[in-house]
Design a protein around this motif. Sequence first.
Motif, short mmCIF file in Angstrom:
data_model
loop_
_atom_site.label_atom_id
_atom_site.label_comp_id
_atom_site.label_asym_id
_atom_site.label_seq_id
_atom_site.Cartn_x
_atom_site.Cartn_y
_atom_site.Cartn_z
N THR A 132 0.83 -1.21 0.00
CA THR A 132 0.00 0.00 0.00
C THR A 132 0.86 1.26 0.00
N ASN B 121 2.77 1.74 -3.26
CA ASN B 121 1.93 1.63 -4.46
C ASN B 121 2.40 0.52 -5.40
N GLU C 274 1.19 -1.90 -7.15
CA GLU C 274 -0.10 -2.37 -7.65
C GLU C 274 -0.05 -3.74 -8.29
N ASP D 177 12.15 4.32 -1.62
CA ASP D 177 11.30 3.38 -0.88
C ASP D 177 11.82 3.17 0.54
#
Length: 85
Positions: A14, A17, A19, A43
């Motif tokens: 989450t 991101n 996905e 990150d």
Amino acid sequence: MEALKLELKEKIITLLNLEDVNVDEIQDTDALFGDGLGLDSIDALELIVMLDKDYGIKLLDPKEGKAIFQSINSMASYITEHRTK
């Protein structure tokens, strides 16, 4: 510990991101950076903020972060030992 590992996987997906990645695809021993999950230095900064906000852990030494963020296992172990929240 297993619940924490699952929570970490969900938060990483989450927060960063990711996905095209789901929880089942991340193994507890997979490398988070480089050839593993492929995370980068941006990150890492987001993970450091997440550790502080969600678990009350402040990382001040970059070398310490490198060891902690090796895998889900290493993150979960560190959080278990050092969390304040």
